[in-house]
Design a protein around this motif. Structure first.
Motif, PDB file in Angstrom:
ATOM      1  N   LYS A 179       1.111  -1.196  -0.036  1.00 13.82           N
ATOM      2  CA  LYS A 179      -0.172   0.008  -0.020  1.00 13.82           C
ATOM      3  C   LYS A 179       0.843   1.409  -0.041  1.00 13.82           C
ATOM      4  CE  LYS A 179      -0.825  -0.925   4.870  1.00 13.82           C
ATOM      5  NZ  LYS A 179      -1.820  -1.016   6.088  1.00 13.82           N
ATOM      6  N   PRO A 180       1.579   1.411  -1.003  1.00 10.42           N
ATOM      7  CA  PRO A 180       2.688   2.593  -0.951  1.00 10.42           C
ATOM      8  C   PRO A 180       2.117   3.935  -0.974  1.00 10.42           C
ATOM      9  CG  PRO A 180       2.308   1.460  -3.238  1.00 10.42           C
ATOM     10  CD  PRO A 180       1.674   0.606  -2.206  1.00 10.42           C
ATOM     11  N   GLU A 181       0.807   4.186  -1.257  1.00 15.37           N
ATOM     12  CA  GLU A 181       0.304   5.372  -1.293  1.00 15.37           C
ATOM     13  C   GLU A 181       0.170   5.883   0.046  1.00 15.37           C
ATOM     14  OE1 GLU A 181      -3.004   2.377  -0.545  1.00 15.37           O
ATOM     15  OE2 GLU A 181      -1.395   2.364  -2.144  1.00 15.37           O
ATOM     16  N   THR A 182       0.281   4.825   1.166  1.00 13.71           N
ATOM     17  CA  THR A 182      -0.050   5.405   2.356  1.00 13.71           C
ATOM     18  C   THR A 182       1.336   5.919   2.887  1.00 13.71           C
ATOM     19  OG1 THR A 182       0.483   3.111   3.311  1.00 13.71           O
ATOM     20  CG2 THR A 182      -1.655   3.476   2.894  1.00 13.71           C
ATOM     21  N   THR A 183       2.299   6.012   2.148  1.00 11.46           N
ATOM     22  CA  THR A 183       3.633   6.632   2.803  1.00 11.46           C
ATOM     23  C   THR A 183       3.514   8.323   2.521  1.00 11.46           C
ATOM     24  OG1 THR A 183       4.916   6.020   0.890  1.00 11.46           O
ATOM     25  CG2 THR A 183       4.749   4.523   2.546  1.00 11.46           C
ATOM     26  N   PHE A 184       2.848   8.446   1.858  1.00 11.99           N
ATOM     27  CA  PHE A 184       2.740  10.079   1.488  1.00 11.99           C
ATOM     28  C   PHE A 184       2.940  10.927   2.536  1.00 11.99           C
ATOM     29  CE2 PHE A 184       0.889  14.056   0.492  1.00 11.99           C
ATOM     30  CZ  PHE A 184       1.930  14.591  -0.503  1.00 11.99           C
ATOM     31  N   VAL A 191      11.576   4.452   3.439  1.00 15.23           N
ATOM     32  CA  VAL A 191      11.709   2.876   3.407  1.00 15.23           C
ATOM     33  C   VAL A 191      11.573   2.200   1.951  1.00 15.23           C
ATOM     34  CG1 VAL A 191      11.122   0.600   4.339  1.00 15.23           C
ATOM     35  CG2 VAL A 191      11.430   2.772   5.702  1.00 15.23           C
ATOM     36  N   LEU A 192      10.498   2.630   1.542  1.00 13.12           N
ATOM     37  CA  LEU A 192      10.070   2.147   0.144  1.00 13.12           C
ATOM     38  C   LEU A 192      10.843   2.609  -0.930  1.00 13.12           C
ATOM     39  CD1 LEU A 192       6.303   2.103   0.168  1.00 13.12           C
ATOM     40  CD2 LEU A 192       7.911   0.419   1.069  1.00 13.12           C
ATOM     41  N   GLU A 193      11.271   3.943  -1.082  1.00 13.27           N
ATOM     42  CA  GLU A 193      12.392   4.320  -1.948  1.00 13.27           C
ATOM     43  C   GLU A 193      13.664   3.786  -1.906  1.00 13.27           C
ATOM     44  OE1 GLU A 193      12.847   8.634  -3.237  1.00 13.27           O
ATOM     45  OE2 GLU A 193      14.099   8.587  -1.349  1.00 13.27           O
ATOM     46  N   ARG A 194      14.154   3.186  -0.737  1.00 14.28           N
ATOM     47  CA  ARG A 194      15.263   2.295  -0.675  1.00 14.28           C
ATOM     48  C   ARG A 194      15.219   1.009  -1.238  1.00 14.28           C
ATOM     49  NH1 ARG A 194      19.970   2.969   2.665  1.00 14.28           N
ATOM     50  NH2 ARG A 194      19.539   5.344   2.461  1.00 14.28           N
ATOM     51  N   TYR A 195      14.073   0.068  -0.583  1.00 19.18           N
ATOM     52  CA  TYR A 195      14.021  -1.103  -0.836  1.00 19.18           C
ATOM     53  C   TYR A 195      12.947  -1.617  -2.003  1.00 19.18           C
ATOM     54  CZ  TYR A 195      16.738  -1.180   3.382  1.00 19.18           C
ATOM     55  OH  TYR A 195      17.866  -0.974   4.588  1.00 19.18           O
ATOM     56  N   VAL A 196      12.174  -0.816  -2.563  1.00 15.32           N
ATOM     57  CA  VAL A 196      11.252  -1.286  -3.587  1.00 15.32           C
ATOM     58  C   VAL A 196      11.272  -0.604  -4.805  1.00 15.32           C
ATOM     59  CG1 VAL A 196       8.859  -1.338  -4.232  1.00 15.32           C
ATOM     60  CG2 VAL A 196       9.571  -1.578  -1.671  1.00 15.32           C
ATOM     61  N   PRO A 197      11.995  -1.641  -5.738  1.00 10.61           N
ATOM     62  CA  PRO A 197      12.560  -1.046  -7.065  1.00 10.61           C
ATOM     63  C   PRO A 197      11.300  -0.593  -7.860  1.00 10.61           C
ATOM     64  CG  PRO A 197      13.243  -3.473  -6.894  1.00 10.61           C
ATOM     65  CD  PRO A 197      12.341  -3.054  -5.608  1.00 10.61           C
ATOM     66  N   GLY A 198      11.364   0.470  -8.523  1.00 10.34           N
ATOM     67  CA  GLY A 198      10.483   1.355  -9.123  1.00 10.34           C
ATOM     68  C   GLY A 198       9.588   2.080  -8.373  1.00 10.34           C
ATOM     69  N   TYR A 199       9.568   2.273  -7.026  1.00 12.00           N
ATOM     70  CA  TYR A 199       8.709   3.087  -6.220  1.00 12.00           C
ATOM     71  C   TYR A 199       9.048   4.547  -6.389  1.00 12.00           C
ATOM     72  CZ  TYR A 199       7.081   5.713  -2.231  1.00 12.00           C
ATOM     73  OH  TYR A 199       6.571   6.449  -1.210  1.00 12.00           O
ATOM     74  N   LYS A 200       7.952   5.273  -6.789  1.00 12.92           N
ATOM     75  CA  LYS A 200       8.404   7.020  -6.828  1.00 12.92           C
ATOM     76  C   LYS A 200       7.517   7.359  -5.843  1.00 12.92           C
ATOM     77  CE  LYS A 200       9.034  10.572 -10.217  1.00 12.92           C
ATOM     78  NZ  LYS A 200       8.903  11.496  -9.129  1.00 12.92           N
ATOM     79  N   ARG A 201       8.179   8.208  -4.889  1.00 12.69           N
ATOM     80  CA  ARG A 201       7.518   9.013  -3.704  1.00 12.69           C
ATOM     81  C   ARG A 201       6.458  10.094  -4.368  1.00 12.69           C
ATOM     82  NH1 ARG A 201      10.224  10.959   1.185  1.00 12.69           N
ATOM     83  NH2 ARG A 201      11.999   9.188   0.813  1.00 12.69           N
ATOM     84  N   GLY A 202       5.388  10.200  -3.824  1.00 15.59           N
ATOM     85  CA  GLY A 202       4.630  11.368  -4.257  1.00 15.59           C
ATOM     86  C   GLY A 202       5.116  12.479  -3.774  1.00 15.59           C
TER      87      GLY A 202
END
Length: 215
Positions: A179-184, A191-202
């Motif tokens: 649920k990456p949208e919940t990190t906004f 955490v997701l930026e470091r460990y999840v390939p392709g994740y782009k922060r809002g």
């Protein structure tokens, strides 16, 4: 492990039915990693509270500490809510079922919901401030030397933290990646930026500039 009768660094968990049932519930529904971390949060929060001269309810601090990471569990990964809110809601359900007064429930809910939002909890009720202080101590090492080496050693002997830095980051990633949208707007985007390939922060600026408003 019958943890609720254990003492370390001059601190014991509250000797109450509520605390014992919370211990049991968290013990059964989470990993050793999260259980031991949550217990340490109570100990460190208690010691930091004592040092700061804060008057807090140990039982509410204990429930806040024990439940604060439950929302990382598998059954919450499709909730669409921040894991902190899922954790807080679990604590609320538990406390309501035990007839705890609404003001106390609100304190615990707030303590858990805000534990990854730096700069606010420290100015709120002691239980809210100290759940965050305990988390920041155990995870980030903030105020590391505010607890004596001897006290820290006793607490980590009781609740060990083998390979903790890597393990807790893995637990965060597993709990939040679905649920990456919940990190906004919160620290878990790191955490997701470091460990999840392709994740782009809002980005807050992009959201404003791309809104439906004409100007």
């Amino acid at each position: 492990m019958n943890g609720h009768s254990t003492s370390a660094a001059g601190v014991s968990p509250p000797d109450t039915k509520l605390a014992a049932e919370a211990t049991e519930l968290v013990r059964e529904s989470t990993t050793d990693l999260v259980f031991n971390h949550s217990r340490r949060v109570y100990w460190f929060g208690s010691l930091l509270g004592r040092d700061r001269g804060l008057s807090f309810d140990p039982e509410l601090l204990y429930i806040g500490a024990m439940f604060h990471d439950l929302g990382l569990g598998e059954r919450f990964r499709r909730s669409g809510r921040r894991f902190e809110v899922d954790s807080a809601d679990e604590a609320r359900r538990f406390l309501q079922a035990h007839g705890v007064p609404e003001d106390s429930i609100r304190r615990v809910w707030t303590a858990i919901a805000l534990h990854t939002t730096p700069g606010i909890p420290e100015f709120m009720e002691p239980e809210v401030a100290l759940v965050t202080a305990g988390v920041e101590y155990d995870v980030l090492g903030i105020g590391y030397h505010d607890v004596s080496d001897a006290d820290r050693a006793e607490i980590t002997a009781l609740h060990p933290r083998p390979d903790f830095k890597r393990s807790i980051l893995a637990a965060f990633t597993e709990g939040i990646a679905p649920k990456p949208e919940t990190t906004f707007g919160n620290v878990k985007a790191d955490v997701l930026e470091r460990y999840v390939p392709g994740y782009k922060r809002g980005n807050f600026v992009d959201i404003i500039l791309n809104s439906d408003w004409p100007e």
